[in-house]
Design an enzyme around this catalytic site. Structure first.
Site, PDB file in Angstrom:
ATOM      1  N   ASP A 152       7.714  29.298  62.552  1.00 26.22           N
ATOM      2  CA  ASP A 152       6.765  28.230  63.080  1.00 26.22           C
ATOM      3  C   ASP A 152       6.671  28.462  64.728  1.00 26.22           C
ATOM      4  O   ASP A 152       5.782  27.920  65.389  1.00 26.22           O
ATOM      5  CB  ASP A 152       7.313  26.677  62.844  1.00 26.22           C
ATOM      6  CG  ASP A 152       8.785  26.386  63.204  1.00 26.22           C
ATOM      7  OD1 ASP A 152       9.554  27.409  63.631  1.00 26.22           O
ATOM      8  OD2 ASP A 152       9.372  25.457  63.223  1.00 26.22           O
ATOM      9  N   SER A 181      10.002  28.065  58.474  1.00 29.75           N
ATOM     10  CA  SER A 181      10.700  27.970  59.639  1.00 29.75           C
ATOM     11  C   SER A 181      12.321  27.921  59.643  1.00 29.75           C
ATOM     12  O   SER A 181      12.770  26.892  59.774  1.00 29.75           O
ATOM     13  CB  SER A 181      10.283  26.571  60.083  1.00 29.75           C
ATOM     14  OG  SER A 181       8.852  26.607  60.336  1.00 29.75           O
ATOM     15  N   ARG A 184      19.749  32.549  56.209  1.00 30.53           N
ATOM     16  CA  ARG A 184      20.518  31.376  55.952  1.00 30.53           C
ATOM     17  C   ARG A 184      19.511  30.191  56.074  1.00 30.53           C
ATOM     18  O   ARG A 184      18.692  30.075  57.015  1.00 30.53           O
ATOM     19  CB  ARG A 184      21.977  31.185  56.630  1.00 30.53           C
ATOM     20  CG  ARG A 184      21.726  30.727  58.157  1.00 30.53           C
ATOM     21  CD  ARG A 184      23.094  30.480  58.849  1.00 30.53           C
ATOM     22  NE  ARG A 184      23.351  31.663  59.310  1.00 30.53           N
ATOM     23  CZ  ARG A 184      22.833  32.306  60.375  1.00 30.53           C
ATOM     24  NH1 ARG A 184      21.811  31.805  61.208  1.00 30.53           N
ATOM     25  NH2 ARG A 184      23.464  33.517  60.671  1.00 30.53           N
TER      26      ARG A 184
HETATM   27  C1  GLC Z   1      15.703  25.961  62.989  1.00 27.18           C
HETATM   28  C2  GLC Z   1      15.074  27.499  62.220  1.00 27.18           C
HETATM   29  C3  GLC Z   1      13.995  28.287  62.971  1.00 27.18           C
HETATM   30  C4  GLC Z   1      12.833  27.020  63.359  1.00 27.18           C
HETATM   31  C5  GLC Z   1      13.425  25.720  64.038  1.00 27.18           C
HETATM   32  C6  GLC Z   1      12.301  24.984  64.515  1.00 27.18           C
HETATM   33  O1  GLC Z   1      16.214  26.378  64.065  1.00 27.18           O
HETATM   34  O2  GLC Z   1      16.068  28.167  61.756  1.00 27.18           O
HETATM   35  O3  GLC Z   1      13.639  29.062  62.266  1.00 27.18           O
HETATM   36  O4  GLC Z   1      11.756  27.938  64.174  1.00 27.18           O
HETATM   37  O5  GLC Z   1      14.370  25.407  63.158  1.00 27.18           O
HETATM   38  O6  GLC Z   1      11.526  24.318  63.209  1.00 27.18           O
END
Ligand code: GLC
Length: 494
Positions: free
Chosen positions: A212, A158, A173
């Protein structure tokens, strides 16, 4: 001046200062409209922006190579692993083909040093993930370790990844606290797979990489007909998957012809396979990193610049997600104290309770208690602040703190409605069918547990350009276990 008079005067000043701060947190109808149209513009730009690199500040709009929605008839036993905010989870998912599933899981809290320490290497992190996977396999699937039969694994990761196929992607990142430098630019599937192999699990094949939100969306699609969100006779279609938890993000299906950043080759290949749409991971946490339109207080600036691990990025997330709600309140309180308006028993910042001085020590859970406290003299709030921060408060102070909490959470929920409204407009989802309704699969602690969050979101949706008629067609559904079931669904089609 008498003590009472002094006290009264102080109170008036505190109330005035708090009311001014709350005012800065207001997002009104005009702002919602401005943000929604800028979100649509940013989506279009992001779909055309070819190269993802760490410097690009616009909306990432990442193609996920997921080209279809499950319909609930999918079957199989698959593994899923999920690296999210603070936990790592390994599960095996059995999809029974009738919108239902069963799941066995092992959840581990990611050790602090892997999150905090910049000197940690990717191998140490992914080595840890592989060791936890081994513990899971020994406990729940020892037979595979013995007979070597292959088991497909979907990896929910995520964080923003530049995805090059369903099963590969390089980290753009870190967000949400991780700091490990040498992971940036590396393929996270390769890192995990090679650690699985070196720890004796070549039978576990990481075949799909999913954000996610994508997991949430797919799992919602799989479960949809079963979850009671359909009212008889009406057609309701899953359109968005989203997370409002530690972080925030969302995904939706976009027409392949609109995804200009795909190479001509990729587009032709997909079209020749009969694909018409692809799920896009918007990474909306990064919406308006240039701060052209987002409401910005001095607290937002401080949190981003002084206290966050990725200054200048994910600025929408820093106003919306659970990781930042408590931090916003903490910054406001410390500021009010430095202006000598609150907590008079502490002469200077250094003497404030340690936890109030420590970035990110005030959790959004505390705000959720304060939000709905209707006890006499706000005793619940008193207790909650004492327990969490060791901070004693007067009744007058608590009244003001509650106002601040409600201003912070309302801004978060109102902003949360912006991407939803924008995606519904851009995709024309509300007008696809006569009386067509749409489902938004949501996951995350804030949307699930923060009192009133969903109703505030709905209120903002009605004020947004989709209006009350649009808002009435939207079902905000809680999608359970998105990262497990969704990743399994991804692995199934891989
Ligand atoms: C952050 C991450 C993203 C993820 C979100 C929720 O924004 O960059 O990839 O989906 O958190 O967990």
């Amino acid at each position: 001046m008498s003590f009472e008079k002094f006290h009264k005067q102080n109170q008036v000043q505190l109330t005035k200062a708090v009311d001014e701060i709350c005012q800065e947190f207001v997002v009104d109808e005009a702002k919602l409209e401005e943000l929604t149209s800028y979100f649509i513009e940013s989506m279009e730009k992001g779909l055309g922006q070819k190269e993802e690199n760490a410097e690009y500040k616009g909306l990432p709009m990442i193609p996920t190579f997921v080209t279809g929605k499950p319909n609930g008839t999918e079957k199989g036993v698959l593994l899923a692993a999920d690296l999210g905010g603070t936990n790592f989870r390994v599960c095996s998912v059995t999809l029974s083909g009738d919108h239902r599933f069963s799941l066995q899981q092992l959840k581990s809290k990611i050790p602090e040093e892997l999150l905090e320490d910049e000197a940690v290497t990717s191998d140490e992190l992914f080595g840890y993930l592989a060791r936890r996977t081994m513990v899971f396999m020994k406990k729940f699937h020892p037979e595979y370790l013995q007979n070597g039969e292959k088991l497909k694994l979907g990896f929910t990761f995520s964080y923003p990844v530049n995805q090059t196929s369903l099963s590969s992607g390089t980290l753009i990142r870190w967000t949400k606290g991780f700091k490990i430098k040498d992971t940036i630019g590396k393929d996270v599937v390769d890192l995990y797979q090679s650690q699985l192999e070196s720890q004796g699990m070549p039978m576990v094949r990481v075949v799909a990489l999913a954000n996610d939100t994508v997991g949430t969306f797919l799992s919602h699609c799989y479960c949809s007909l079963n979850n009671g969100s359909m009212t008889s006779g009406e057609i309701s279609e899953p359109v968005i998957g989203c997370i409002f938890g530690t972080g925030t993000n969302g995904c939706y299906m976009e027409k392949i012809e609109n995804i200009k950043k795909l190479s001509d080759e990729q587009r032709e290949q997909l079209i020749s396979e009969g694909k018409t749409e692809m799920c896009i991971n918007t990474e909306w946490g990064s919406f308006d990193n240039d701060l052209k339109h987002l409401p910005t207080t001095k607290y937002d600036v401080d949190i981003d610049q002084k206290f966050s691990s990725n200054p200048g990025f994910h600025l929408f997330e820093k106003r919306v997600s659970g990781m930042f709600l408590g931090e916003l309140l903490r910054n406001v309180l410390v500021d009010l104290h430095s202006r000598r308006l609150i907590f008079h028993q502490y002469p200077d910042t250094e003497s404030l309770p340690h936890r109030l001085r420590t970035p990110f020590d005030l959790s959004s859970e505390v705000l959720s208690h304060i939000e709905i406290d209707d006890s006499s003299e706000l005793r619940e709030t008193e207790l909650s602040l004492l327990q969490s921060l060791r901070l004693p408060t007067t009744y007058e102070e608590r009244v003001e703190i509650q106002k601040l909490v409600r201003a912070i959470s309302r801004r978060s929920a109102y902003l949360a409605a912006v991407p939803i409204s924008a995606i519904l407009i851009k995709t024309g989802a509300l007008n696809k069918r006569y009386h067509g309704e749409v489902e938004i699969g949501c996951d995350g602690s804030v949307v699930e547990y923060y009192p009133g969050f969903r109703s505030m979101m709905r209120h903002a949706l009605a004020l947004s350009p989709i209006g009350p008629d649009g808002e009435r067609k939207v079902h905000l559904c809680i999608a359970k276990d998105g990262s497990g079931v969704g990743a399994a669904l991804c692995a199934l089609v891989a």
